[in-house]
Design a protein around this motif. Structure first.
Motif, PDB file in Angstrom:
ATOM      1  N   THR A  16       0.832  -1.205   0.000  1.00  0.00           N
ATOM      2  CA  THR A  16       0.000   0.000   0.000  1.00  0.00           C
ATOM      3  C   THR A  16       0.867   1.256   0.000  1.00  0.00           C
ATOM      4  O   THR A  16       0.358   2.374   0.004  1.00  0.00           O
ATOM      5  CB  THR A  16      -0.918   0.018   1.243  1.00  0.00           C
ATOM      6  N   MET A  19       7.990   0.649  -2.239  1.00  0.00           N
ATOM      7  CA  MET A  19       8.356  -0.146  -3.423  1.00  0.00           C
ATOM      8  C   MET A  19       7.265  -1.126  -3.835  1.00  0.00           C
ATOM      9  O   MET A  19       7.091  -1.411  -5.027  1.00  0.00           O
ATOM     10  CB  MET A  19       9.656  -0.907  -3.141  1.00  0.00           C
ATOM     11  N   SER A  38      -1.519  -5.120   3.222  1.00  0.00           N
ATOM     12  CA  SER A  38      -0.841  -4.456   4.331  1.00  0.00           C
ATOM     13  C   SER A  38      -1.486  -4.941   5.617  1.00  0.00           C
ATOM     14  O   SER A  38      -2.584  -5.503   5.584  1.00  0.00           O
ATOM     15  CB  SER A  38      -0.972  -2.930   4.231  1.00  0.00           C
ATOM     16  N   ASN A  65      -1.793  -9.203   8.711  1.00  0.00           N
ATOM     17  CA  ASN A  65      -0.492  -8.998   9.354  1.00  0.00           C
ATOM     18  C   ASN A  65       0.354 -10.257   9.137  1.00  0.00           C
ATOM     19  O   ASN A  65       0.162 -11.273   9.799  1.00  0.00           O
ATOM     20  CB  ASN A  65      -0.674  -8.734  10.844  1.00  0.00           C
ATOM     21  N   ASN A  92       7.331  -8.835  -0.500  1.00  0.00           N
ATOM     22  CA  ASN A  92       7.960  -7.530  -0.304  1.00  0.00           C
ATOM     23  C   ASN A  92       7.777  -6.984   1.111  1.00  0.00           C
ATOM     24  O   ASN A  92       8.583  -6.167   1.559  1.00  0.00           O
ATOM     25  CB  ASN A  92       7.376  -6.537  -1.328  1.00  0.00           C
ATOM     26  N   TYR A 164      17.972  -7.192  11.470  1.00  0.00           N
ATOM     27  CA  TYR A 164      17.341  -6.896  10.174  1.00  0.00           C
ATOM     28  C   TYR A 164      18.230  -7.393   9.032  1.00  0.00           C
ATOM     29  O   TYR A 164      17.766  -8.100   8.130  1.00  0.00           O
ATOM     30  CB  TYR A 164      17.089  -5.384  10.025  1.00  0.00           C
ATOM     31  N   LYS A 168      17.515 -10.495   6.293  1.00  0.00           N
ATOM     32  CA  LYS A 168      17.524 -10.381   4.827  1.00  0.00           C
ATOM     33  C   LYS A 168      18.548 -11.354   4.217  1.00  0.00           C
ATOM     34  O   LYS A 168      18.326 -11.878   3.121  1.00  0.00           O
ATOM     35  CB  LYS A 168      17.804  -8.938   4.404  1.00  0.00           C
ATOM     36  N   ILE A 197      16.676   3.340  -0.739  1.00  0.00           N
ATOM     37  CA  ILE A 197      15.582   3.824  -1.583  1.00  0.00           C
ATOM     38  C   ILE A 197      14.705   4.776  -0.763  1.00  0.00           C
ATOM     39  O   ILE A 197      14.429   4.520   0.418  1.00  0.00           O
ATOM     40  CB  ILE A 197      14.734   2.635  -2.111  1.00  0.00           C
ATOM     41  N   THR A 199      11.920   5.898   0.819  1.00  0.00           N
ATOM     42  CA  THR A 199      10.584   5.478   1.275  1.00  0.00           C
ATOM     43  C   THR A 199      10.467   5.807   2.765  1.00  0.00           C
ATOM     44  O   THR A 199      11.429   6.286   3.386  1.00  0.00           O
ATOM     45  CB  THR A 199      10.367   3.951   1.126  1.00  0.00           C
ATOM     46  N   HIS A 202      13.086   5.259   5.771  1.00  0.00           N
ATOM     47  CA  HIS A 202      14.139   6.163   6.265  1.00  0.00           C
ATOM     48  C   HIS A 202      13.572   7.375   6.999  1.00  0.00           C
ATOM     49  O   HIS A 202      14.296   8.349   7.233  1.00  0.00           O
ATOM     50  CB  HIS A 202      15.026   6.612   5.088  1.00  0.00           C
TER      51      HIS A 202
END
Ligand code: NAD
Length: 258
Positions: A16, A19, A38, A65, A92, A164, A168, A197, A199, A202
């Motif tokens: 929503t 990316m 989302s 969720n 994603n 984190y 990944k 990126i 979004t 950050h």
């Protein structure tokens, strides 16, 4: 380009905003049938209307969720109930989940970050596999799973973002394992690994910190969501990437050249 994505049934998690939404927009322009998702409803209604306007053959929003296994199962079921199957899964949804130095990490923090970035992908993929297998069987072409990895998986992440980054790296690696298990079923697994990126990811950073980060990027700036989205379409398209599986494509403006 990517003509074969027309009418494809594509479920994009965490879509929503950021990316995920940019990727949904590209699929919509190519006439795909799209599931967006989302854990919250903010922005969902507008996103559905925008994707319909852009040319999607169908759009459904599924609030779930994905940190919870049962919600992943429901998300897949609702998508399949809407479109009768699944051709592409884009894992994603994810995020930092907070910053903590090693000595402050407790079980709750560890579980939160790993559930958001690990369990969500594991369970979404698990429940999607039968549908992707069926899609490949019926079409005679490959079905695709594309994950959003990260530059952090390659370089360890910033201080406080170790779990984190490791989550990944876990994602990058488990795709290699799934290649071994599911290539016989004609399902491909690839990763898009974004650098920095622009979004909401950050949002907590000062302008000074953002400028410092930008100075570490060869192109001297954060990436735009529209610059990442086409890579997801590339990996989803049998016509353009049918012989590519188990790969990681870095979209990072030269921030790191692994
Ligand atoms: P974003 O915050 O703009 O978008 C995240 C999306 O995921 C939103 O739609 C949000 O509602 C959804 N989401 C969050 N938690 C969820 C949950 N529990 N269940 C379902 N949906 C959930 O962020 P973004 O930067 O577009 O992030 C997308 C992906 O890219 C994430 O996996 C992130 O880790 C990864 N990533 C981002 C960057 C970056 O610099 N922005 C770099 C590398 C990787």
């Amino acid at each position: 380009m990517f003509e074969d994505l027309k009418g494809k049934r594509v479920l994009i998690t965490g879509s929503t905003a950021g990316m995920g939404l940019a990727t949904a927009r590209e699929f919509a322009k190519h006439g795909a049938k799209i599931g967006i998702n989302s854990h919250i409803t903010d922005g969902a209604e507008q996103a559905v209307a925008e994707l319909q306007e852009l040319g999607a053959q169908g759009v459904v929003f599924i609030q779930a969720n994905l940190m919870k296994t049962a919600e992943c199962e429901r998300c897949v079921s609702e998508f399949v109930a809407e479109f009768g199957g699944m051709d592409v899964l884009i894992n994603n949804a994810g995020g930092l989940g907070g910053r903590e130095g090693l000595e402050n990490i407790d079980d709750e923090f560890y579980d939160r970050v790993m559930d958001l970035n690990g369990r969500s992908v594991l369970m979404m993929t698990k429940y999607s596999i039968p549908h992707l297998r069926q899609s490949a069987k019926e079409s005679g072409e490959t079905a695709a799973v594309v994950g959003t990895g990260s530059i952090a998986a390659r370089e360890g992440g910033g201080v406080g973002a170790g779990i984190y980054a490791a989550s990944k790296a876990w994602l990058h690696d488990i795709h290699r394992n799934w290649v071994k298990e599911f290539t016989k079923d004609n399902i491909r697994f690839n990763i898009v690994a974004p650098g920095t990126i622009d979004t909401a990811f950050h949002d907590g950073k000062s302008d000074e910190l953002k400028a410092n980060i930008a100075s570490t990027i060869a192109m001297g700036r954060f990436g735009k969501i529209e610059e990442v989205a086409p890579t997801f379409l590339f990996f989803s398209s049998h016509q353009y990437s049918g012989y590519i599986t188990g790969q990681i494509l870095d979209v990072n403006g030269g921030q790191m050249c692994p």
